[in-house]
Design an enzyme around this catalytic site. Structure first.
Site, short mmCIF file in Angstrom:
data_model
loop_
_atom_site.label_atom_id
_atom_site.label_comp_id
_atom_site.label_asym_id
_atom_site.label_seq_id
_atom_site.Cartn_x
_atom_site.Cartn_y
_atom_site.Cartn_z
N ARG A 109 0.83 -1.22 0.00
CA ARG A 109 0.00 0.00 0.00
C ARG A 109 0.86 1.26 0.00
O ARG A 109 0.54 2.24 0.68
CB ARG A 109 -0.96 0.02 1.19
N ASN A 151 3.09 -7.47 7.90
CA ASN A 151 3.12 -8.80 7.29
C ASN A 151 4.58 -9.17 7.11
O ASN A 151 5.21 -8.78 6.13
CB ASN A 151 2.40 -8.80 5.94
N GLU A 233 -5.50 -12.07 8.64
CA GLU A 233 -5.18 -12.21 7.21
C GLU A 233 -4.02 -13.19 6.99
O GLU A 233 -3.00 -12.87 6.39
CB GLU A 233 -4.88 -10.83 6.60
N ARG A 283 -18.54 -8.48 9.75
CA ARG A 283 -17.13 -8.22 10.00
C ARG A 283 -16.82 -7.09 10.98
O ARG A 283 -15.93 -7.24 11.82
CB ARG A 283 -16.41 -7.98 8.66
N ASP A 312 -11.75 -1.07 7.82
CA ASP A 312 -10.37 -0.99 7.36
C ASP A 312 -10.13 0.31 6.60
O ASP A 312 -10.01 0.28 5.38
CB ASP A 312 -10.08 -2.20 6.45
N GLU A 340 -4.63 4.33 0.98
CA GLU A 340 -5.00 3.06 0.37
C GLU A 340 -6.40 3.11 -0.27
O GLU A 340 -6.56 2.77 -1.43
CB GLU A 340 -4.94 1.94 1.42
C1 GCU Z 1 -5.55 -3.83 4.87
C2 GCU Z 1 -4.57 -3.76 3.75
C3 GCU Z 1 -3.50 -4.80 3.87
C4 GCU Z 1 -2.87 -4.72 5.27
C5 GCU Z 1 -3.95 -4.81 6.32
C6 GCU Z 1 -3.44 -4.59 7.73
O1 GCU Z 1 -6.33 -4.98 4.75
O2 GCU Z 1 -5.24 -3.90 2.52
O3 GCU Z 1 -2.55 -4.57 2.88
O4 GCU Z 1 -1.96 -5.74 5.45
O5 GCU Z 1 -4.90 -3.83 6.10
O6 GCU Z 1 -3.73 -3.52 8.28
O7 GCU Z 1 -2.80 -5.44 8.30
#
Ligand code: GCU
Length: 605
Positions: A109, A151, A233, A283, A312, A340
């Site tokens: 992002r 991530n 995620e 959600r 989000d 984003e």
């Molecule tokens: C959003 C975003 C992701 C990011 C996630 C997060 O979903 O699109 O790219 O990793 O937020 O905040 O962890």
């Protein structure tokens, strides 16, 4: 390697680059004051910490306080404003920027070029540029920088392993600016080293983190701590082992505690594999359901980091109810400077008006820390759109003092950055102040989220998320649109304290801008202003486009310096195309469902 930007964001009066070798914030302060020709004496009083006071021609402050005081003095002089009187102290001790930079050099992002910190699977940076960044952050009081993506993918975990010497070198560069590093860690990191599990109650796991964290602090004694995205995620986390997030967070916090580090644990936890046919799971309810029962169970050095809204970072969301449900837990609010869902730093989108609403709803003292996802990158101006720098600037000042007026902070940025004639400054200030509402109006008025293009989140895609697994639906059909989140629907509304429940419960009194977030309504629903819902959808989108055109005209009349003038104009052309597309696609989408004609007979396709 890059060369540092020639004109330094909102500090254009600091023409000289910071040389290497300045050891302390007081050294930096002296350098900056001298080059700006300001004769102020500095007195360091360590007891003042980050606080400072300016009286007469003297700045007194703690070790970093003197530097903050020096920057504020210089900015006040440049803007022709009086310096604040009395001792100034930040509201929040942790004022963080979270970069989502990957070791390969790309940024999740990211909309302003590649990473400032990484390239080719390793740390790689221009030290001169790091010092420029250090002074930018310090000038607005940001004191913690997390450089890697939440991530954490191979090889970024090495930051706290064999890359520690290089990380320590980077920490050394930022230290004189009062900026401490933080790192995102991989919750399952011990498993890369032969530990068979990541169960937080397993002694081998605890032992690995205790030993590794001791090594980390040997290299970087003032590391701010770790940032963790767990069970979110597809990231690993304690759920795999039947443990809750207090157990997971406390295990890491105990490894950090002897070193004075904090554990920042993100609450962005929800089911990202929802069946779109499932109309019960909602959600936005997820974070509150996971965390509010754990209030009071977290160690003192744990900070739960909660996004401002329950989804989000949409253009508009109500305040996350979780923020109001954890009185016995230290909280950080997480904002997103990276645009984003808000125009990718192509469309103009100044955030302070939005933050003002968020803080007014939340009460500034509900949280003890503040974080924002970075909008920085390797572009010459750091933020892609030159105006996106206003968001970084304002964020810092808000984090220091969340009671600030949005307009005051925007005006200060305009004045420092461009020094335009008064009427143009006024026009730019108004353009920025309105930019969020314009973007909202041509993309997603009335609180309807997730009409965005799924490939990257720029541009329109009204059905992109409708049959997907992300829990993000608008459920438009031929009669109605939206989700009933009141007591008669999913019950999400019941997660709020009574005053907010009362604000949103009744469609007749719910603010228009959140109407379809909380309610499912028929297209012929009569709005407070007397128009039918479907007509409001059409009107808002057409009007949003027209306001974007008006912004383009205003912009063209500003005598901005090069290259900002050309860059802003180029991006405005793209913004207008984007706005046209949103307006036409959304109106056509709803026209095809509803069959309702536009009362003004405008073109719908
Ligand atoms: C959003 C975003 C992701 C990011 C996630 C997060 O979903 O699109 O790219 O990793 O937020 O905040 O962890």
């Amino acid at each position: 390697m890059d060369t540092a930007a020639k004109r330094l964001a909102w500090l254009p009066f600091l023409a000289r680059e910071i040389p290497a070798g300045l050891a302390t914030p007081a050294d930096v302060a002296r350098f900056e004051l001298e080059q700006a020709g300001a004769k102020a004496s500095l007195t360091v009083d360590p007891a003042m910490g980050e606080g400072w006071e300016i009286s007469g021609d003297g700045i007194t402050g703690g070790e970093t306080g003197v530097l903050y005081g020096a920057y504020r003095l210089l900015m006040a002089r440049a803007a022709g404003e009086a310096v604040p009187t009395g001792v100034q102290r930040p509201r929040y001790p942790l004022r963080m920027i979270n970069c989502w930079d990957n070791a390969e050099g790309d940024i999740e992002r990211g909309y302003s070029g590649r990473s400032l910190f990484f390239e080719g699977g390793r740390l790689s940076y221009d030290p001169a540029r790091m010092r420029q960044l250090g002074r930018m952050l310090s000038s607005v009081g940001v004191n913690v920088l997390c450089i890697n993506n939440v991530n954490v993918r191979d090889p970024a975990h090495r930051l706290i392993e064999d890359w520690l010497p290089e990380l320590a070198a980077l920490a050394n560069i930022f230290r004189p600016f009062g900026v401490r590093l933080m790192v995102s860690i991989d919750y399952a990191q011990p498993m890369r080293h032969g530990v068979p599990t990541a169960d937080p109650l397993d002694p081998q796991v605890q032992d690995w983190w205790t030993r590794q964290t001791a090594k980390v602090y040997e290299a970087i004694p003032d590391l701010a701590g770790y940032l963790v995205k767990a069970d979110s995620e597809h990231r690993p986390g304690p759920f795999t082992y039947g443990r809750n997030h207090a157990e997971g967070a406390n295990m890491l916090a105990r490894a950090l505690a002897p070193h004075g580090g904090v554990l920042v644990w993100r609450c962005f936890v929800y089911n990202c594999q929802q069946d779109w046919r499932d109309r019960v799971t909602d959600r936005p309810m997820a974070a509150y359901q996971h965390y509010s029962p754990l209030d009071g169970q977290f160690d003192d050095n744990v900070i739960l980091q909660v996004k401002n809204g329950p989804f989000d970072f949409q253009v508009r969301e109500p305040l996350s109810p979780l923020l109001l449900a954890m009185p016995k837990t230290r909280l950080a609010i997480e904002l997103q400077l990276a645009q984003e869902y808000t125009g990718h730093q192509i469309d103009v989108y100044a955030m302070p008006p939005m933050w003002r609403e968020v803080f007014d709803d939340m009460g500034a003292d509900t949280v003890q820390a503040i974080a924002a996802v970075s909008n920085l990158g390797r572009d010459e101006n750091y933020t892609g759109h030159p105006f996106a720098a206003a968001n970084l600037f304002s964020y810092g000042l808000f984090a220091w003092n969340p009671d600030l007026s949005a307009e005051a902070v925007i005006r200060l940025w305009c004045r420092l950055t461009y020094a335009l004639p008064a009427d143009q400054e006024e026009a730019l200030c108004r353009l920025l102040m309105e930019s969020r509402s314009v973007y909202e109006q041509y993309t997603s008025p009335l609180g309807l989220c997730w009409m965005v293009n799924k490939m990257g989140h720029y541009g329109v895609g009204p059905d992109d998320y409708e049959f997907a697994a992300w829990g993000t639906y608008h459920r438009a059909d031929r009669d109605a649109v939206g989700i009933d989140r009141t007591a008669s629907g999913t019950g999400y509304l019941l997660q709020y304290p009574p005053a907010l429940q009362a604000r949103y419960a009744d469609p007749a009194t719910c603010p228009d801008n959140l109407l379809l977030f909380f309610h499912r309504l028929r297209y012929d629903h009569v709005m407070a202003d007397g128009r039918a819902l479907i007509q409001r959808i059409y009107d808002d989108h057409f009007e949003g486009y027209e306001r974007a055109e008006a912004m383009a005209k205003t912009l063209a009349g500003l005598s901005l310096p090069s290259p900002d003038r050309e860059e802003a104009a180029r991006r405005m052309d793209m913004q207008l195309r984007n706005a046209r597309e949103w307006c036409d696609v959304i109106n056509t989408f709803f026209h095809r469902f509803s069959g309702a004609d536009d009362a003004q007979g405008r073109t719908i396709y």
